[in-house]
Design an enzyme around this catalytic site. Structure first.
Site, PDB file in Angstrom:
ATOM      1  N   GLY A 278     -37.952  -6.229   5.834  1.00  0.00           N
ATOM      2  CA  GLY A 278     -38.267  -4.829   6.107  1.00  0.00           C
ATOM      3  C   GLY A 278     -37.051  -3.925   5.990  1.00  0.00           C
ATOM      4  O   GLY A 278     -35.930  -4.310   6.310  1.00  0.00           O
TER       5      GLY A 278
ATOM      6  N   HIS B  56     -44.130  -6.169  11.313  1.00  0.00           N
ATOM      7  CA  HIS B  56     -44.135  -7.543  10.811  1.00  0.00           C
ATOM      8  C   HIS B  56     -45.428  -7.825  10.038  1.00  0.00           C
ATOM      9  O   HIS B  56     -45.415  -8.461   8.990  1.00  0.00           O
ATOM     10  CB  HIS B  56     -44.061  -8.556  11.959  1.00  0.00           C
ATOM     11  CG  HIS B  56     -42.805  -8.486  12.782  1.00  0.00           C
ATOM     12  ND1 HIS B  56     -42.806  -8.054  14.086  1.00  0.00           N
ATOM     13  CD2 HIS B  56     -41.524  -8.805  12.495  1.00  0.00           C
ATOM     14  CE1 HIS B  56     -41.580  -8.124  14.572  1.00  0.00           C
ATOM     15  NE2 HIS B  56     -40.771  -8.569  13.630  1.00  0.00           N
TER      16      HIS B  56
ATOM     17  N   HIS C 151     -45.326  -7.218  15.637  1.00  0.00           N
ATOM     18  CA  HIS C 151     -46.024  -5.926  15.730  1.00  0.00           C
ATOM     19  C   HIS C 151     -46.495  -5.544  14.329  1.00  0.00           C
ATOM     20  O   HIS C 151     -46.339  -6.315  13.377  1.00  0.00           O
ATOM     21  CB  HIS C 151     -45.103  -4.874  16.347  1.00  0.00           C
ATOM     22  CG  HIS C 151     -43.735  -4.804  15.716  1.00  0.00           C
ATOM     23  ND1 HIS C 151     -43.544  -4.421  14.405  1.00  0.00           N
ATOM     24  CD2 HIS C 151     -42.501  -5.111  16.194  1.00  0.00           C
ATOM     25  CE1 HIS C 151     -42.256  -4.451  14.120  1.00  0.00           C
ATOM     26  NE2 HIS C 151     -41.597  -4.889  15.181  1.00  0.00           N
TER      27      HIS C 151
ATOM     28  N   SER D 226     -40.380  -1.804  16.695  1.00  0.00           N
ATOM     29  CA  SER D 226     -39.380  -2.839  16.928  1.00  0.00           C
ATOM     30  C   SER D 226     -39.836  -3.703  18.098  1.00  0.00           C
ATOM     31  O   SER D 226     -40.440  -3.189  19.053  1.00  0.00           O
ATOM     32  CB  SER D 226     -38.040  -2.188  17.286  1.00  0.00           C
ATOM     33  OG  SER D 226     -37.170  -3.133  17.870  1.00  0.00           O
TER      34      SER D 226
HETATM   35  P1  AMP Z   1     -37.204  -9.286  13.359  1.00  0.00           P
HETATM   36  O1  AMP Z   1     -38.319 -10.084  13.960  1.00  0.00           O
HETATM   37  O2  AMP Z   1     -36.863  -8.056  14.115  1.00  0.00           O
HETATM   38  O3  AMP Z   1     -36.024 -10.130  12.993  1.00  0.00           O
HETATM   39  O4  AMP Z   1     -37.780  -8.753  11.975  1.00  0.00           O
HETATM   40  C1  AMP Z   1     -38.285  -9.627  11.011  1.00  0.00           C
HETATM   41  C2  AMP Z   1     -38.549  -8.858   9.748  1.00  0.00           C
HETATM   42  O5  AMP Z   1     -39.496  -7.818  10.009  1.00  0.00           O
HETATM   43  C3  AMP Z   1     -37.287  -8.173   9.191  1.00  0.00           C
HETATM   44  O6  AMP Z   1     -37.288  -8.257   7.775  1.00  0.00           O
HETATM   45  C4  AMP Z   1     -37.455  -6.765   9.683  1.00  0.00           C
HETATM   46  O7  AMP Z   1     -36.776  -5.811   8.895  1.00  0.00           O
HETATM   47  C5  AMP Z   1     -38.949  -6.594   9.579  1.00  0.00           C
HETATM   48  N1  AMP Z   1     -39.385  -5.503  10.449  1.00  0.00           N
HETATM   49  C6  AMP Z   1     -39.164  -5.359  11.783  1.00  0.00           C
HETATM   50  N2  AMP Z   1     -39.645  -4.178  12.220  1.00  0.00           N
HETATM   51  C7  AMP Z   1     -40.174  -3.554  11.137  1.00  0.00           C
HETATM   52  C8  AMP Z   1     -40.808  -2.296  10.919  1.00  0.00           C
HETATM   53  N3  AMP Z   1     -40.980  -1.432  11.905  1.00  0.00           N
HETATM   54  N4  AMP Z   1     -41.214  -1.996   9.662  1.00  0.00           N
HETATM   55  C9  AMP Z   1     -41.025  -2.862   8.636  1.00  0.00           C
HETATM   56  N5  AMP Z   1     -40.433  -4.055   8.781  1.00  0.00           N
HETATM   57  C10 AMP Z   1     -40.011  -4.411  10.001  1.00  0.00           C
END
Ligand code: AMP
Length: 283
Positions: free
Chosen positions: A149, A37, A34, A187
């Protein structure tokens, strides 16, 4: 954008197409990409010669099988989304490429309260899985910078500590949490919420904002108790934790002078989906 599926393939690709002198920015993700990312990809692309991403739903960081199975998988759309945001190469390994043919196992890590509190307490083994996989990624890809993030604020702190303890040369770049226009933290899990579920979930952010706007006038203890009370009364929210910690070591924040920044973090369930959010309260 190039797609690859094993660390060995990366070694060949890197020397063939990119060369060893170029700066490499890496964005690890679990997919269902999203705008949050994408902001990481854009920043990695801006600050490095090569922007490298990964999509891997890491089984060892899920402490509930149902949660792992329900995790959204949208590779086709993710490839477009990563490429649009400036990603040059995307690592999409199978589980076996990261863990070998036996059933995937995490090593055990103890970084004190950083790994044992909050997410560590409510998701036993979660950080063992996160550290295990990110360590494998860093060893295989050797990025100059890794973009993470603040959405997963505790994970960001844990991985900073991992890089320090392991003596990796990779710099960790913490990136701003991206929200929807009304404030909901973006998310991948939000895709599992109804519109009503999303508006219920917004109460988490409203409580954090309320705490932030009163943090200079009232005690953190009091604000935390009030926030918990408010959330416990919202129909459709099942609160797991709401805590205020010192950003440096995740010990409980008291709001005393010289203590450094404090941050409120919370986790709760809406419609059976586990959501997390956080906000800095004091500098
Ligand atoms: P994930 O796919 O949920 O494991 O997230 C991958 C990376 O994207 C991680 O470093 C998360 O912290 C970051 N991330 C996920 N959602 C957000 C958001 N809303 N804002 C900033 N970074 C994000």
């Amino acid at each position: 954008m190039i797609l690859f599926t094993s660390p060995d393939e990366w070694k060949q690709l890197k020397s063939k197409y990119f060369g060893d002198q170029l700066q490499l920015g890496f964005v690890p993700t679990m997919g269902a990409l999203h705008e949050g990312h994408q902001s990481l990809f854009r920043r990695a692309a801006e600050e490095n010669d090569i922007c490298l991403g990964s999509i891997f739903v890491n089984p060892t960081q899920f402490n509930q099988t149902a949660d792992l199975q329900a995790y959204p998988r949208t590779l086709e759309a993710d490839m477009r989304s990563a490429s649009t945001a400036g990603c040059d190469a995307l690592f999409v390994p199978e589980v076996g490429a990261m863990y070998g043919e036996n059933s995937p196992k995490a090593a055990v890590y103890d970084y004190g309260e950083l790994t044992s509190s909050l997410e560590g307490a409510f998701r036993p083994g979660h950080f063992d899985g996160v550290i295990t996989i990110v360590k494998k990624f860093v060893e295989a890809l050797q990025p100059d910078r890794m973009y993470l993030g603040e959405k997963d604020f505790q994970q960001l702190s844990v991985l900073r500590e991992m890089v320090r303890r392991e003596g990796f040369a990779t710099e960790i770049v913490g990136c701003e949490l991206i929200r929807s226009a009304d404030g909901l933290a973006l998310s991948s899990r939000n895709t599992r919420l109804s519109e009503n579920g999303k508006s219920i979930a917004l109460n988490g952010y409203k409580v954090l904002k309320h705490m932030q706007s009163h943090a200079s006038k009232r005690s953190l203890e009091e604000l935390k108790a009030e926030g918990r009370q408010v959330l416990s009364e919202v129909e459709g929210i099942e609160l797991e934790y709401l805590e205020v910690v010192r950003e440096d070591d995740f010990s409980p924040a008291k709001g005393e002078p010289g203590e450094g920044p404090s941050r409120a973090l919370l986790a709760f369930y809406v419609e059976g989906v586990r959501l997390i959010d956080n906000l800095r309260l004091t500098d």
